[in-house]
Enzyme design. Structure first.
Site, PDB file in Angstrom:
ATOM      1  N   ASP A 245      -5.978  -6.469  10.389  1.00  0.00           N
ATOM      2  CA  ASP A 245      -6.001  -6.057   8.961  1.00  0.00           C
ATOM      3  C   ASP A 245      -5.740  -4.430   8.974  1.00  0.00           C
ATOM      4  O   ASP A 245      -6.442  -3.770   9.480  1.00  0.00           O
ATOM      5  CB  ASP A 245      -7.169  -6.347   8.403  1.00  0.00           C
TER       6      ASP A 245
ATOM      7  N   TYR B 123      -3.884   3.582   5.388  1.00  0.00           N
ATOM      8  CA  TYR B 123      -4.595   3.783   6.897  1.00  0.00           C
ATOM      9  C   TYR B 123      -3.864   4.816   7.579  1.00  0.00           C
ATOM     10  O   TYR B 123      -4.218   5.383   8.676  1.00  0.00           O
ATOM     11  CB  TYR B 123      -5.135   2.672   7.494  1.00  0.00           C
TER      12      TYR B 123
ATOM     13  N   LYS C  31      -1.648  -3.854   2.608  1.00  0.00           N
ATOM     14  CA  LYS C  31      -2.113  -3.886   1.310  1.00  0.00           C
ATOM     15  C   LYS C  31      -1.099  -2.700   0.480  1.00  0.00           C
ATOM     16  O   LYS C  31      -0.777  -1.741   0.962  1.00  0.00           O
ATOM     17  CB  LYS C  31      -3.546  -3.318   1.201  1.00  0.00           C
TER      18      LYS C  31
ATOM     19  N   HIS D 149      -4.891  -4.300  -5.146  1.00  0.00           N
ATOM     20  CA  HIS D 149      -5.921  -3.788  -5.319  1.00  0.00           C
ATOM     21  C   HIS D 149      -6.034  -3.993  -6.912  1.00  0.00           C
ATOM     22  O   HIS D 149      -7.536  -4.063  -7.196  1.00  0.00           O
ATOM     23  CB  HIS D 149      -6.344  -2.446  -5.010  1.00  0.00           C
TER      24      HIS D 149
END
Length: 297
Positions: free
Chosen positions: A50, A55, A84, A117
């Site tokens: 993940d 990140y 994401k 999100h």
């Protein structure tokens, strides 16, 4: 659930491994470490990785996956990779380029799961799935009302396969879990070990989950660590759980979650620890009309 109990079926027919390796880290950690620990995680048996554009380590994580494919440890289809879409790319025309940028950094042809999100870019996400850039699409941090909004959308082509939320014994999300199960949506738990107390992201005034006496007693009884007890708890209640660690000893330890089972009494005792403590409050978004945590679940 597959026979070994290590993967669950998503509502679009794909399978997701129930134990995932989380790659988010604080800024102090060198990016080269993401390469090292991801390779190590795959070597010890993790098959679900993940990460996210946010990140800033997808290049290294992708390199790790590709090197383990190149040396024959795994095939691409053995790895379930999640990325994401960050909040700055929610305008429909920015969604596909954001995913393509992630794929370019990863140097992979597709991701297995792409998550948003906020409930704003679902249509554009569906197009990414149609284009084969992602196998499945899901959401993160949605409360039940936001999920309902999506599920009731006229012309919805694909249901989200999962909802990735903070979930641990102090915030067990049982109502949200029941809601998700009733709609064939998998709950994915982040912060499952009670967070790594990263300053700026996490409320440091909260108690440390893994020092909880109930968890420590259950761990002692099973000759396991409190972390393993917490991961096992999620798997037994049908939650896909992300274990985040950059410590090789712990990464190796976390894969042992399949070696033991908690009793019904253990599960009840852990259920009883719920106190709606949220380590990740994302207070930056609190004034946004779609701020998800104002709802009970």
């Amino acid at each position: 659930m597959d026979p070994k109990g290590q993967r669950v079926k998503l509502n679009d027919g794909h399978f997701i491994p129930v134990l995932g390796f989380g790659t988010a880290e604080s800024k102090e950690v060198l990016k080269s470490e993401a390469l090292e620990v991801t390779k190590f995680a795959i070597e010890v048996g993790f098959r679900h990785v993940d990460s996210a554009h946010l990140y800033q380590n997808e290049e290294q994580v992708g390199q790790a996956i590709r090197s383990k494919i190149a040396d024959g440890t795994v095939k691409r289809e053995d790895i379930f990779y999640t990325s994401k879409l960050w909040c700055t790319f929610l305008r429909p025309e920015l969604v596909r380029p954001a995913l393509e940028k992630s794929l370019k950094n990863l140097q992979l042809d597709y991701v297995d799961l792409y998550i948003i999100h906020f409930p704003l870019a679902m249509k554009a996400l569906e197009k990414c799935k149609d284009a084969g850039l992602t196998k499945s699409i899901g959401v993160s941090n949605f409360n039940h009302k936001q999920l309902e909004k999506i599920l009731n959308k006229p012309g919805l082509k694909y249901k989200p396969v999962c909802n990735q939320v903070e979930c641990h014994p102090y915030l067990n999300q049982s109502k949200l879990l029941d809601f998700c199960k009733s709609h064939d949506i998998v709950l994915v738990a982040y912060g499952a070990l009670g967070s790594q107390r990263i300053k700026g992201w996490v409320n440091l005034n909260h108690p440390v989950l893994l020092e909880d006496p109930v968890l420590c007693a259950i761990a002692k009884k099973h000759k396991q660590t409190p972390a393993l007890v917490v991961l096992r708890y999620q798997i037994q209640r049908g939650v896909v759980v992300l274990a985040k660690s950059y410590n090789k000893k712990r990464i190796k330890e976390n894969i042992k979650v399949f070696d033991f089972e908690l009793s019904l009494d253990d599960m009840k005792a852990i259920d009883g620890l719920n106190r709606n403590i949220r380590y990740y409050e994302f207070l930056i978004g609190v004034s946004h009309p779609e701020y998800p945590f104002s709802e009970e679940y």
